[in-house]
Enzyme design. Structure first.
Site, PDB file in Angstrom:
ATOM      1  N   CYS A  25       0.824  -1.210   0.000  1.00 44.66           N
ATOM      2  CA  CYS A  25       0.000   0.000   0.000  1.00 44.66           C
ATOM      3  C   CYS A  25       0.860   1.263   0.000  1.00 44.66           C
ATOM      4  O   CYS A  25       1.971   1.276   0.530  1.00 44.66           O
ATOM      5  CB  CYS A  25      -0.865   0.031   1.237  1.00 44.66           C
ATOM      6  SG  CYS A  25      -1.823  -1.440   1.485  1.00 44.66           S
ATOM      7  N   ASN A  30      -1.830   2.209   5.805  1.00 40.36           N
ATOM      8  CA  ASN A  30      -0.950   1.093   5.426  1.00 40.36           C
ATOM      9  C   ASN A  30      -0.726   0.266   6.675  1.00 40.36           C
ATOM     10  O   ASN A  30      -0.559   0.823   7.764  1.00 40.36           O
ATOM     11  CB  ASN A  30       0.419   1.592   4.949  1.00 40.36           C
ATOM     12  CG  ASN A  30       0.347   2.279   3.608  1.00 40.36           C
ATOM     13  OD1 ASN A  30      -0.705   2.319   2.976  1.00 40.36           O
ATOM     14  ND2 ASN A  30       1.476   2.826   3.187  1.00 40.36           N
ATOM     15  N   GLY A  31      -0.634  -1.047   6.516  1.00 37.00           N
ATOM     16  CA  GLY A  31      -0.381  -1.905   7.670  1.00 37.00           C
ATOM     17  C   GLY A  31      -1.589  -2.770   7.963  1.00 37.00           C
ATOM     18  O   GLY A  31      -2.512  -2.873   7.144  1.00 37.00           O
ATOM     19  N   HIS A  38      19.663 -37.510  -6.054  1.00 38.33           N
ATOM     20  CA  HIS A  38      18.946 -37.939  -4.849  1.00 38.33           C
ATOM     21  C   HIS A  38      17.444 -37.688  -4.972  1.00 38.33           C
ATOM     22  O   HIS A  38      16.733 -37.705  -3.982  1.00 38.33           O
ATOM     23  CB  HIS A  38      19.510 -37.235  -3.616  1.00 38.33           C
ATOM     24  CG  HIS A  38      20.950 -37.566  -3.366  1.00 38.33           C
ATOM     25  ND1 HIS A  38      21.362 -38.823  -3.006  1.00 38.33           N
ATOM     26  CD2 HIS A  38      22.072 -36.823  -3.478  1.00 38.33           C
ATOM     27  CE1 HIS A  38      22.687 -38.841  -2.889  1.00 38.33           C
ATOM     28  NE2 HIS A  38      23.145 -37.627  -3.169  1.00 38.33           N
ATOM     29  N   GLU A  72       9.361 -15.174 -10.685  1.00 36.61           N
ATOM     30  CA  GLU A  72       8.645 -13.931 -10.361  1.00 36.61           C
ATOM     31  C   GLU A  72       8.074 -13.249 -11.592  1.00 36.61           C
ATOM     32  O   GLU A  72       6.967 -12.716 -11.550  1.00 36.61           O
ATOM     33  CB  GLU A  72       9.595 -12.929  -9.686  1.00 36.61           C
ATOM     34  CG  GLU A  72       9.850 -13.189  -8.238  1.00 36.61           C
ATOM     35  CD  GLU A  72      10.733 -12.102  -7.652  1.00 36.61           C
ATOM     36  OE1 GLU A  72      10.325 -11.493  -6.659  1.00 36.61           O
ATOM     37  OE2 GLU A  72      11.836 -11.860  -8.176  1.00 36.61           O
ATOM     38  N   LYS A 111       6.668  -4.445  -3.972  1.00 33.91           N
ATOM     39  CA  LYS A 111       8.082  -4.085  -3.895  1.00 33.91           C
ATOM     40  C   LYS A 111       8.579  -4.099  -2.465  1.00 33.91           C
ATOM     41  O   LYS A 111       9.707  -4.480  -2.186  1.00 33.91           O
ATOM     42  CB  LYS A 111       8.286  -2.699  -4.514  1.00 33.91           C
ATOM     43  CG  LYS A 111       9.738  -2.251  -4.576  1.00 33.91           C
ATOM     44  CD  LYS A 111      10.554  -3.128  -5.490  1.00 33.91           C
ATOM     45  CE  LYS A 111      12.014  -2.787  -5.534  1.00 33.91           C
ATOM     46  NZ  LYS A 111      12.809  -3.894  -6.104  1.00 33.91           N
ATOM     47  N   TRP A 166      -3.153  -2.675  -1.336  1.00 31.99           N
ATOM     48  CA  TRP A 166      -2.774  -4.059  -1.619  1.00 31.99           C
ATOM     49  C   TRP A 166      -3.581  -4.885  -0.643  1.00 31.99           C
ATOM     50  O   TRP A 166      -3.367  -4.820   0.574  1.00 31.99           O
ATOM     51  CB  TRP A 166      -1.282  -4.223  -1.362  1.00 31.99           C
ATOM     52  CG  TRP A 166      -0.641  -5.418  -1.986  1.00 31.99           C
ATOM     53  CD1 TRP A 166      -0.264  -5.548  -3.291  1.00 31.99           C
ATOM     54  CD2 TRP A 166      -0.260  -6.632  -1.331  1.00 31.99           C
ATOM     55  NE1 TRP A 166       0.323  -6.781  -3.481  1.00 31.99           N
ATOM     56  CE2 TRP A 166       0.338  -7.460  -2.306  1.00 31.99           C
ATOM     57  CE3 TRP A 166      -0.371  -7.116  -0.028  1.00 31.99           C
ATOM     58  CZ2 TRP A 166       0.823  -8.730  -2.020  1.00 31.99           C
ATOM     59  CZ3 TRP A 166       0.112  -8.369   0.261  1.00 31.99           C
ATOM     60  CH2 TRP A 166       0.710  -9.168  -0.732  1.00 31.99           C
ATOM     61  N   ARG A 223       5.192  -0.207  -6.068  1.00 28.48           N
ATOM     62  CA  ARG A 223       5.175  -0.962  -4.819  1.00 28.48           C
ATOM     63  C   ARG A 223       4.174  -2.111  -4.861  1.00 28.48           C
ATOM     64  O   ARG A 223       4.192  -2.962  -3.982  1.00 28.48           O
ATOM     65  CB  ARG A 223       4.846  -0.029  -3.657  1.00 28.48           C
ATOM     66  CG  ARG A 223       5.886   1.070  -3.478  1.00 28.48           C
ATOM     67  CD  ARG A 223       5.474   2.014  -2.400  1.00 28.48           C
ATOM     68  NE  ARG A 223       5.535   1.379  -1.101  1.00 28.48           N
ATOM     69  CZ  ARG A 223       6.542   1.515  -0.253  1.00 28.48           C
ATOM     70  NH1 ARG A 223       7.565   2.256  -0.590  1.00 28.48           N
ATOM     71  NH2 ARG A 223       6.533   0.915   0.908  1.00 28.48           N
ATOM     72  N   GLU A 261      18.711 -17.660  -6.510  1.00 21.55           N
ATOM     73  CA  GLU A 261      18.245 -16.328  -6.896  1.00 21.55           C
ATOM     74  C   GLU A 261      17.798 -16.319  -8.360  1.00 21.55           C
ATOM     75  O   GLU A 261      16.819 -15.678  -8.727  1.00 21.55           O
ATOM     76  CB  GLU A 261      19.344 -15.291  -6.625  1.00 21.55           C
ATOM     77  CG  GLU A 261      19.124 -13.915  -7.213  1.00 21.55           C
ATOM     78  CD  GLU A 261      17.731 -13.342  -7.001  1.00 21.55           C
ATOM     79  OE1 GLU A 261      17.026 -13.723  -6.043  1.00 21.55           O
ATOM     80  OE2 GLU A 261      17.306 -12.512  -7.834  1.00 21.55           O
ATOM     81  N   LYS A 269      14.125 -15.186  -9.663  1.00 20.39           N
ATOM     82  CA  LYS A 269      13.874 -14.102 -10.625  1.00 20.39           C
ATOM     83  C   LYS A 269      13.019 -14.614 -11.764  1.00 20.39           C
ATOM     84  O   LYS A 269      12.089 -13.964 -12.218  1.00 20.39           O
ATOM     85  CB  LYS A 269      15.229 -13.586 -11.145  1.00 20.39           C
ATOM     86  CG  LYS A 269      15.266 -12.192 -11.618  1.00 20.39           C
ATOM     87  CD  LYS A 269      15.444 -11.150 -10.539  1.00 20.39           C
ATOM     88  CE  LYS A 269      14.596 -11.322  -9.322  1.00 20.39           C
ATOM     89  NZ  LYS A 269      15.139 -10.804  -8.106  1.00 20.39           N
TER      90      LYS A 269
HETATM   91  C1  F6R Z   1      12.728 -10.531  -5.420  1.00 24.36           C
HETATM   92  C2  F6R Z   1      12.435  -9.555  -4.418  1.00 24.36           C
HETATM   93  C3  F6R Z   1      11.996 -10.001  -3.054  1.00 24.36           C
HETATM   94  C4  F6R Z   1      12.742  -9.176  -2.009  1.00 24.36           C
HETATM   95  C5  F6R Z   1      12.200  -9.451  -0.604  1.00 24.36           C
HETATM   96  C6  F6R Z   1      12.937  -8.643   0.448  1.00 24.36           C
HETATM   97  O1  F6R Z   1      13.028  -9.938  -6.647  1.00 24.36           O
HETATM   98  O2  F6R Z   1      12.554  -8.395  -4.669  1.00 24.36           O
HETATM   99  O3  F6R Z   1      12.172 -11.368  -2.842  1.00 24.36           O
HETATM  100  O4  F6R Z   1      14.097  -9.486  -2.093  1.00 24.36           O
HETATM  101  O5  F6R Z   1      10.843  -9.157  -0.545  1.00 24.36           O
HETATM  102  O6  F6R Z   1      12.827  -7.285   0.189  1.00 24.36           O
HETATM  103  P1  F6R Z   1      13.826  -6.230   0.786  1.00 24.36           P
HETATM  104  O7  F6R Z   1      15.158  -6.476   0.182  1.00 24.36           O
HETATM  105  O8  F6R Z   1      13.252  -4.898   0.452  1.00 24.36           O
HETATM  106  O9  F6R Z   1      13.867  -6.487   2.278  1.00 24.36           O
END
Ligand code: F6R
Length: 607
Positions: free
Chosen positions: A2, A100-101, A504, A488, A602, A74, A27, A481, A485
């Site tokens: 949010c 927010n929250g 395994h 996502e 985000k 959100w 976000r 990672e 990516k």
């Molecule tokens: C993946 C991604 C998320 C963040 C995670 C932590 O592309 O962006 O997995 O890495 O939500 O976010 P931060 O780094 O802001 O604590």
């Protein structure tokens, strides 16, 4: 997640609110709304499911008023819908609230309000707050907000306006970020300074438990006990250009390509040639203190956790201090043993991830020392930690993180180097790592220059419904990672395994429809990694191999991506770069909304 924007001043509020909300789009959200107050009378409220431009189209051109609040939602309590979108109002429409929250006792508050005869219009936790403020029976909006918040448990950043007193916005913070933007005879509020970038760079951060009454000419900050708190504005270094596409089709592409220059900027002033070490004043630690740590524990969420795993490996490699990484979201709930001789490292791009922030507080409550590897200056985690290393990646708009993660791994390399040099790492080895770090920007640029080769491989992966990413030891966090990516932004199922684990279990899944991306650096494990790749190929599996020039793949049929060699400890940083482009070009071939993947936010400011 949010977003909140508020404006009070001499200009028309609606366009400023809409522009601010558009800046917070990255976000993640599912609906949006604004409330604007004219000189007198009821608030004008417009809410819409979907994008901010749909909201903007629905706001009548004649919407006049110089005070207003806006929100991108959100969904947490209640589905995405117009009635659940913010702002939420009291029964008479006088009080308007954006939030927010999460309010933890919302069910009880809603039940009580219903029993008292209030008809609730939405399914949200926030609406309860609007009714509580309206029913507070206090003389001022400030006092009414304090009285309402006294009945609430949970996390919040809120902005409240009252149509009866349209000369102020009252805001409060507890666990969700909120800033006041200071202008010339106009003031702003926002959950993220990015929303204000066109208007002011002078901001005041509220702390948890603080409120503020914001008028066109100033602000007063105070506690829930009505005690004034003095605040001095700080300057945010954020420019409009940094938040625009600059000719790229997507922010993710722009951010991937920013890495050579951003990493160079990050290293500036931090490489100490004389001692073969890293200069990390932000840690606020004497060398002797740094030497005293017997263990390192890294905490982060999602990709930050995977990079944390890479970082823990770097620390063990260079400092020979036992180190491991754990998801902050799990750590804080398992009653962890906190040790005084462990250095805790919280890693976060946004600096607002609730799970990571609460893990930091849990450690500190039990006497542990936490340093942060954080990108956003002045963010909650950065301010909560006892010291740290700012990542200086610049703003990251794409929900899927790329450059901030690269900066995290560079941050870990600096930390590992500094720790190593107060333990057993020799000056010569320190100098070797320094040279490796200095080479990174040029080498990242070299990889990006070969984008077309990687793009082709990425496009070929786009048709797979499911993929494996494999790597060993230093290559395994890279594979994790890379899989993250890929899933996502392509919505393809992607899983990472250590190559050593294939036989395994997972090997059973290999066939012509399940391609594998194999991370095969030219290190001591190259032979074993190649053997695993052959096993996959022998079962009809397609392969993309990310490797070093000179590695002989023999008769292995594979899409090959070569990257320049650095020092073996730093190679994982470079191995990650092509995986960003693989995911990007696969998602682009699929026509996905790359910068705003579905269901993701985000900055995850709720638990
Ligand atoms: C993946 C991604 C998320 C963040 C995670 C932590 O592309 O962006 O997995 O890495 O939500 O976010 P931060 O780094 O802001 O604590």
């Amino acid at each position: 997640m949010c977003g909140i924007v508020g404006y009070i001043g001499a200009q028309q509020a609606a366009p400023i609110l809409l522009e601010g909300l558009a800046r917070l789009e990255y976000r993640g959200y599912d609906s949006a709304g604004i409330a604007v107050l004219g000189a007198r009378g009821a608030a004008k409220v417009v809410r819409r499911v979907g994008r901010v431009h749909a909201l903007a189209a629905a706001v009548p051109a004649k919407t006049s008023g110089r005070v207003g609040i806006g929100h991108t939602r959100w969904a947490t309590h209640g589905v995405p819908s117009e009635t659940n979108a913010h702002p939420h109002a009291s029964a008479d429409g006088r009080i308007q609230v954006v939030h927010n929250g999460i309010i933890d006792n919302a069910a009880a508050l809603r039940a009580r309000l219903t029993a008292e005869g209030v008809e609730l219009a939405s399914e949200t936790d926030t609406e309860a707050l609007a009714h509580l403020i309206a029913r507070a029976n206090e003389d001022t909006l400030e006092a009414a907000v304090v009285a309402a918040l006294a009945q609430v448990t949970g996390t919040y950043a809120i902005a409240v306006v009252d149509a009866a007193t349209p000369d102020r916005i009252v805001v409060a913070r507890n666990g969700s970020p909120l800033v006041i933007g200071v202008g010339e005879r106009e003031m702003f509020v926002a959950s993220d300074a990015a929303a204000l970038v066109r208007h002011t760079s002078s901001v005041v951060h509220l702390e948890d438990g603080e409120l503020a009454s914001v008028t066109a000419t100033g602000f007063r900050t105070f506690t829930r006990e009505h005690e004034d708190v003095a605040k001095t504005p700080t300057t945010v270094e954020l420019t409009v250009e940094e938040l625009e596409l600059a000719g790229h089709e997507h922010f993710m592409h722009k951010e991937i390509h920013e890495q050579p220059s951003s990493v160079e900027r990050m290293l500036g002033g931090r490489l100490d040639d004389r001692f073969g070490s890293a200069r990390l004043d932000g840690l606020r630690m004497e060398l002797r203190e740094l030497r005293g740590f017997r263990r390192v524990k890294v905490l982060g969420c999602g990709s930050a956790y995977y990079v944390g795993q890479l970082g823990a490996g770097l620390i063990e490699d260079l400092a020979r201090v036992p180190a491991d990484a754990e998801p902050a979201s799990e750590f804080r709930y398992r009653n962890p043993v906190i040790e005084p001789d462990t250095l805790y490292v919280a890693v976060s791009q946004s600096g607002e991830t609730a799970d990571t922030l609460f893990a930091v507080r849990e450690i500190q409550r039990k006497g542990g020392r936490v340093v942060g590897l954080v990108n956003v200056v002045g963010s909650s985690i950065a301010r909560q930690c006892d010291g740290g290393i700012y990542l200086h990646a610049g703003p990251e708009v794409s929900v899927a993180s790329t450059k901030a993660l690269t900066h995290m791994s560079v941050g870990f390399a600096l930390l590992a180097l500094a720790l190593g040099r107060v333990h057993d790492l020799s000056h010569a080895d320190g100098a070797r790592i320094l040279a490796g770090l200095q080479a990174l920007p040029g080498q990242i640029a070299e990889i990006l220059a070969d984008e077309e080769t990687i793009a082709e491989a990425g496009r070929r992966l786009a048709d797979a419904r499911s993929l494996f990413f494999i790597g060993r030891v230093r290559g395994f966090p890279v594979a994790r990672e890379a899989a993250q990516k890929f899933k996502e932004i392509t919505y393809r199922h992607a899983e990472a395994y250590p190559s050593s684990e294939l036989k395994h279990g997972p090997l059973a899944l290999i066939d012509a429809d399940l391609p594998t991306v194999a991370i095969i650096p030219d290190d001591g494990l190259v032979g074993r990694n190649l053997a695993a790749a052959h096993e996959i190929r022998a079962r009809g599996g397609r392969l993309t191999v990310i490797t070093h020039p000179g590695v002989d793949l023999g008769d292995l049929e594979a899409d090959r991506i070569d990257i320049p060699r650095n020092e073996p400890e730093l190679d994982p940083i470079l191995l990650t770069i092509p995986t960003q482009l693989l995911a990007y070009h696969a998602a682009r071939a699929l026509g996905e909304d790359i910068d705003r993947p579905r269901n993701l936010a985000k900055s995850v400011t709720v638990e």
